[in-house]
Design an enzyme around this catalytic site. Structure first.
Site, PDB file in Angstrom:
ATOM      1  N   LYS A   7     -13.664  -7.143  -7.414  1.00 55.89           N
ATOM      2  CA  LYS A   7     -14.001  -7.398  -6.016  1.00 55.89           C
ATOM      3  C   LYS A   7     -15.507  -7.555  -5.930  1.00 55.89           C
ATOM      4  O   LYS A   7     -16.258  -6.729  -6.456  1.00 55.89           O
ATOM      5  CB  LYS A   7     -13.544  -6.248  -5.110  1.00 55.89           C
ATOM      6  CG  LYS A   7     -12.034  -6.084  -5.004  1.00 55.89           C
ATOM      7  CD  LYS A   7     -11.680  -4.890  -4.132  1.00 55.89           C
ATOM      8  CE  LYS A   7     -10.167  -4.710  -4.023  1.00 55.89           C
ATOM      9  NZ  LYS A   7      -9.819  -3.459  -3.287  1.00 55.89           N
ATOM     10  N   LYS A  23       0.848  -1.180   0.000  1.00 58.09           N
ATOM     11  CA  LYS A  23       0.000   0.000   0.000  1.00 58.09           C
ATOM     12  C   LYS A  23       0.893   1.243   0.000  1.00 58.09           C
ATOM     13  O   LYS A  23       1.766   1.402   0.868  1.00 58.09           O
ATOM     14  CB  LYS A  23      -0.910   0.008   1.234  1.00 58.09           C
ATOM     15  CG  LYS A  23      -1.944  -1.109   1.251  1.00 58.09           C
ATOM     16  CD  LYS A  23      -2.979  -0.929   0.160  1.00 58.09           C
ATOM     17  CE  LYS A  23      -4.135  -1.890   0.304  1.00 58.09           C
ATOM     18  NZ  LYS A  23      -5.185  -1.668  -0.719  1.00 58.09           N
TER      19      LYS A  23
END
Length: 331
Positions: free
Chosen positions: A252, A156
């Site tokens: 997703k 991230k």
């Protein structure tokens, strides 16, 4: 036959910390839906898309609005109606997956067979997420992940000193493959220069560098690394707009609004000759059951949601040697 639909919220603690460009989490509130026909019960789980203003409690209210209408129909018709009765998001995802699970139990078929797969799902290599932090913290997390035999790490990033972070992770896990997720934070970053620098550090792919809605800027770029759309891609109808700008899409189920739309999105991406990544939100293994099937043909798999929690549901997926596999044969 009347369906009985119940939606509740469960709070699950995160293991350590989970930090991305938009903030940190110590726990996640999960939406759990159970649909019963009086004999069988189907289950589904969703994680609210908080950057779209969703909350688990709002998802419960959204499901309550459609319960009476859907409950009067057989499962296949209820699932078909659901696609137009709720927008894409966690509420529709949890209910859609619960209906699929119920149908599998009603018919005695494993879910993989019910959705048209030719063979049972196989274990998959999954990425393990390294939260945004200082280079030293990310180095330590990468070393721990490597010691736990994760060979694919997803970092991230936030657009500030990202090369230092990636270099630290590379030092902590010299043999790992690395992908990076900017979570829309590179609006002020020279993407071509950043991609070139990260490629020298062994990065293999970049996820969502620009804010959703600024995708057209990518048309002017010739990135040395493939770029995948995440926040910019939710449903199958998004694909024509993104083809030619991105090399792949991150599917997703919470974004898509369920297994039904995720399967459609997968087909749309394949038709557009775009690569596929299947990811997840923070979740338990309940949410991974359906995503695991969609991920069987993906180029990249990022289904580590349960591994980021302090504990998982009994009988959940196994995370061993960097691979994801069902604990038992599941439907």
């Amino acid at each position: 036959m009347t369906l009985h639909i119940n939606a509740t919220v469960e709070r699950w603690p995160v293991d350590g910390h989970f930090t991305i460009a938009r903030g940190a989490k110590k726990f996640v509130d999960l939406l759990v839906v159970a649909v019963s026909d009086g004999t069988h019960i189907g289950y589904g789980e969703g994680t609210a898309i908080y950057y779209h203003g969703e909350t688990a409690e709002k998802c419960v209210r959204d499901i309550a609005r459609v319960t009476s209408e859907l409950a009067a129909h057989a499962v296949p018709m209820a699932r078909a109606l659901l696609q137009s009765r709720l927008p894409q998001g966690a509420a529709r995802n949890a209910l859609d997956c619960a209906l699929w699970d119920l149908e599998a139990k009603q018919t005695g078929q494993p879910l993989w067979e019910l959705i048209g797969m030719k063979s049972p799902p196989m274990p998959l290599e999954t990425a393990f997420t390294i939260s945004l932090g200082t280079p030293d913290a990310m180095h330590a997390d990468a070393r721990t992940a490597a010691d736990n035999k994760y060979n694919l790490l997803k970092l991230k990033l936030n657009g500030e000193a990202d090369r230092d972070r990636v270099a630290a992770v590379r030092a902590g896990a010299p043999k790992a493959r690395i992908i990076v997720d900017a979570n829309e934070s590179w609006g002020a970053v020279d993407i071509m220069a950043e991609a070139a620098a990260l490629k020298t550090l062994g990065v293999a792919m970049i996820e969502q560098p620009l804010p959703a809605g600024q995708d057209t800027a990518l048309a002017k770029l010739s990135s040395p690394l493939p770029i995948f759309a995440d926040e910019s891609c939710h449903i199958a109808a998004d694909v024509p707009r993104l083809a030619g700008l991105y090399q792949g899409v991150n599917i997703k189920l919470d974004k898509a609004g369920g297994l039904t739309e995720a399967l459609a999105l997968c087909k749309a991406a394949e038709s557009a000759k775009m690569d596929i990544m299947v990811g997840c939100m923070l979740s338990t293994s309940m949410a991974i059951q359906a995503a695991f099937l969609v991920a069987q043909t993906a180029s990249w798999v990022d289904l580590d949601g349960p591994a980021l929690l302090q504990h998982d549901r009994p009988g959940g997926f196994r995370f061993a040697d960097g691979r994801l596999s069902p604990a038992t044969t599941s439907s």
